[in-house]
Structure formats: C-alpha cells, structure tokens
Design an enzyme around this catalytic site. Structure first.
Site, PDB file in Angstrom:
ATOM      1  N   ASN A 127       0.759  -1.055   0.126  1.00  0.00           N
ATOM      2  CA  ASN A 127       0.009  -0.058   0.044  1.00  0.00           C
ATOM      3  C   ASN A 127       0.853   1.120  -0.216  1.00  0.00           C
ATOM      4  OD1 ASN A 127      -0.171   1.803   2.584  1.00  0.00           O
ATOM      5  ND2 ASN A 127       0.115   0.041   3.428  1.00  0.00           N
ATOM      6  N   ARG A 128       0.290   2.432  -0.788  1.00  0.00           N
ATOM      7  CA  ARG A 128       0.941   3.810  -0.584  1.00  0.00           C
ATOM      8  C   ARG A 128      -0.206   4.598  -0.488  1.00  0.00           C
ATOM      9  NH1 ARG A 128       2.628   1.911  -5.783  1.00  0.00           N
ATOM     10  NH2 ARG A 128       1.239   2.624  -7.714  1.00  0.00           N
ATOM     11  N   SER A 195       5.482   5.316   8.726  1.00  0.00           N
ATOM     12  CA  SER A 195       4.915   4.889   7.218  1.00  0.00           C
ATOM     13  C   SER A 195       5.967   5.280   6.267  1.00  0.00           C
ATOM     14  CB  SER A 195       3.568   5.646   7.199  1.00  0.00           C
ATOM     15  OG  SER A 195       3.220   5.594   5.862  1.00  0.00           O
ATOM     16  N   THR A 339      -3.572  -7.484   7.348  1.00  0.00           N
ATOM     17  CA  THR A 339      -3.723  -8.382   6.021  1.00  0.00           C
ATOM     18  C   THR A 339      -4.093  -9.641   6.314  1.00  0.00           C
ATOM     19  OG1 THR A 339      -1.757  -6.836   5.203  1.00  0.00           O
ATOM     20  CG2 THR A 339      -1.910  -8.936   4.217  1.00  0.00           C
TER      21      THR A 339
END
Length: 375
Positions: A127-128, A195, A339
């Site tokens: 993910n970004r 992050s 996840t």
C-alpha cells in the site's frame, strides 16, 4: 479452509479482479451503516449475530494493561478503519481491541489511485495510501457520536500521523493539534513516524527529530493516556536502541512493532495486474507474510533490550495462532492483525483465540498473564 477462503476470497481477489480499495470502501460503508444505526433494532440484531458467530469468550487470554482491560490480545491494526466509522463494530468480530487511523490534523486525500495491491501468491499486500483521511476534527465528532449511541466494549486506540502539508520542522505542532482534538476519545494513542508513504516521515525516527515529539506529547498528556510509538521494521539495531532509550526517558507506554517494510524479499508475485509492474517497481509498504520474520525479530530485540519491562504490540504477518504465539513468546504483550484478516476472513480472530487457548493448555497455564518469557 473455511467458506470465506474457499468461495468468497477467490471470487473477490481473482474472479472480480476488483480494486482492493474499492472492496474495502464498500465493506466500510456497510459497517458504517450498521454502526450509525446500532441503537435501533435491525442494526443491533446484526451486531448481536456477528458477535455470536465470530466472538469467543476467553477470560484466560484477557490482559490488564495501562489501566485498561483487553478481553483478548488480538486487535485490529490501524489502516482499515481510518476514520473510525465502524469503531463500535469491531468488538462484534471478536477483536479484543481496535485501532483507528492513521488520522492527520488536516484532512487529506492521500496518494493517487491505484495505491493498494494484493499479492495472493505471497499472502501479502502493498500500500501507498498516504494517510488518506477526513482529519482529526471529523474523527473526534464521529467517535463522540458513537459514544452517545452505545458504550464502548473494547479499548480503542487512535493512530496519529503528520499531515502531508505540514513541514517536517512543524511536525510537533501537527501531532499536538490532533492529540488535543482527540485526547478525550481514545483509550490509547499511537504516534506513527514510520509509514513509508508520506515524504520524509521516517526521518522523524532520528533522535534529533523524535525527542521533541515524545517530550511535547507527554507534556500535553494531562489525562495520562497511554502513548505508544509505531516503528519501522527497516531500522538498524543501533537506531532502534536509541529509540528505545528515548521512549523510556519520556515514560511512554510502549512500542508497536512494526509498520510495513520498503524491503522486497523474494516474492512469488511477478506482476501486479492493476499496473503491469513487478512488486519491486511499486512504491509503498509491504505487509503480510513476508514481514512476519522481521517484525518478530524486532519484537525480540525490544524485549531483550528492555528486560521485558516495555509493553509491545506485535504486528506483521500474523495469519495463524502459531504466528501469534511466536510473537507473544518473542515478547509481544498484544497482537494486531490486518492483512491476515483480509486473507483469512472474519472468522480469523476466533481461530487465533482457540489456538492460543490450546497453547496455554499444553503448557499447563491458567492464563496468558502467567506466561514466563525470559528476555
């Protein structure tokens, strides 16, 4: 293999080839609708049915930590419910606690789509997202309304990030602004400086940048909420040791280990269908099974460095009870999943708890708190 894994997951992941973010948003909208009407019979009945199906009373797994009671050690990690729209619903899925966010002081759209990718062959995701959220003020309003509808059944954490528009040198005030708005609505708070999807954010993990953040937030923390720091799995050991020293100096409540990784270990997935690129070419943080070993190594290092005195929330690559137990034995006090929950389905928490009960029984232990983990 359960019904979700054999029928629904392949249908969503492969047959539909749906954008994972679209699927996630649709599920959150459904959860938001149930939560908004949870004080009315239809939605209340749905929550009761979910709890009967997915919850498992496990008093032997309950934890007393930071003055809070965690019914069980399995929590929902930040990232799924960024705006807290389903905050009151997660207990019905069996979670012992939940963490909303990451939220920033300023509302922001995040990075351009597509920005969320599933790698089923690796049981992983990339993910970004870029901290897309409605902002701290909106989250405060959402949580206030939820509190009026029904009492909270599990502890709720709030994960705070830096706004993209805020320069790094003004990060302290940005975090403080969010904390002031939300202090009344979280049972614990997490500062996210790890992050990989906000430019420069990880530089806040250096001692010179991190110390003012830790100091300012603890000084502002009049209600004495537990403050935790979420760290990267990509830190060198000496840098992690420095962070541990700072966290102890400013009497923070614990660490969350770990965030996603920018590393790309050897993966089975060669091409991501949405973009036609390889995982190595896609920017963003990698989560899921490939992260399991590294996150456990970080947990073990923290546990050893602190003599087991600093609480750790372990997250990264948890799919089975054996995965969760491995992190607990490495030093984790609590466990988070995200996840793995997407891949294993809503029955995952119950499966983890059943497995953890078995682990205790095999060792002749009455409760998780009696577990002896030598640093």
């Amino acid at each position: 293999m359960n019904v979700y894994q054999s029928l629904l997951q392949p249908f969503v992941f492969q047959t539909l080839r749906a954008d994972p973010e679209t699927v996630k948003l649709q599920l959150l909208r459904l959860g938001e609708s149930i939560e908004r009407h949870s004080d009315r019979p239809p939605a209340r009945w749905i929550k009761q049915q979910l709890a009967q199906t997915f919850s498992l009373p496990t008093p032997e797994l309950s934890q007393q930590l930071w003055g809070l009671t965690f019914p069980n050690p399995i929590g929902l990690a930040a990232g799924l419910d960024k705006d807290g729209v389903a905050a009151g619903l997660w207990g019905s899925f069996g979670f012992g606690f939940a963490e909303v966010g990451t939220v920033t002081y300023h509302p922001q759209p995040g990075n351009p789509r597509p920005r969320l990718f599933r790698l089923p062959a690796d049981r992983a995701g990339i993910n970004r997202m870029g901290f897309n959220n409605r902002g701290a003020a909106a989250l405060a309003q959402t949580l206030e309304q939820a509190q009026k509808r029904s009492a909270r059944t599990i502890p709720l954490g709030i994960n705070l990030g830096k706004s993209k528009v805020t320069p790094l040198e003004e990060a302290v005030e940005d975090y403080l602004g969010s904390f002031r708005l939300l202090q009344a609505w979280g049972d614990y708070f997490v500062i996210n400086v790890s992050s990989p999807n906000t430019p420069g954010l990880r530089s806040l993990q250096t001692a010179a940048n991190l110390e003012p953040i830790l100091s300012a937030l603890q000084n502002e923390n009049q209600a004495r909420r537990p403050l935790l720091l979420k760290i990267s799995p990509d830190l060198a050991w000496e840098d992690l040791a420095t962070i541990i020293d700072l966290v102890k100096t400013y009497q923070w409540a614990g660490l969350i280990a770990t965030n996603t990784t920018i590393a790309r270990p050897e993966l089975q997935t060669k091409v991501i269908p949405q973009t036609g690129k390889s995982p190595q070419e896609e920017a963003g943080g990698l989560s899921g099974a490939p992260l399991k070993q590294r996150s456990t190594e970080v947990i073990r290092f923290i546990h050893q460095q602190t003599g087991g005195q600093l609480p750790i929330i372990g997250v990264g690559g948890v799919f089975t009870a054996a995965d969760a137990w491995e992190k607990i034995m490495a030093g984790a006090t609590l466990i988070q999943v995200y996840t793995g929950w997407i891949y294993e389905g809503p029955g995952m928490v119950k499966q983890l708890l059943t497995g953890l009960q078995t682990e205790l029984q095999q060792r002749g232990l009455d409760c998780l708190a009696a577990l002896d983990r030598q640093p």
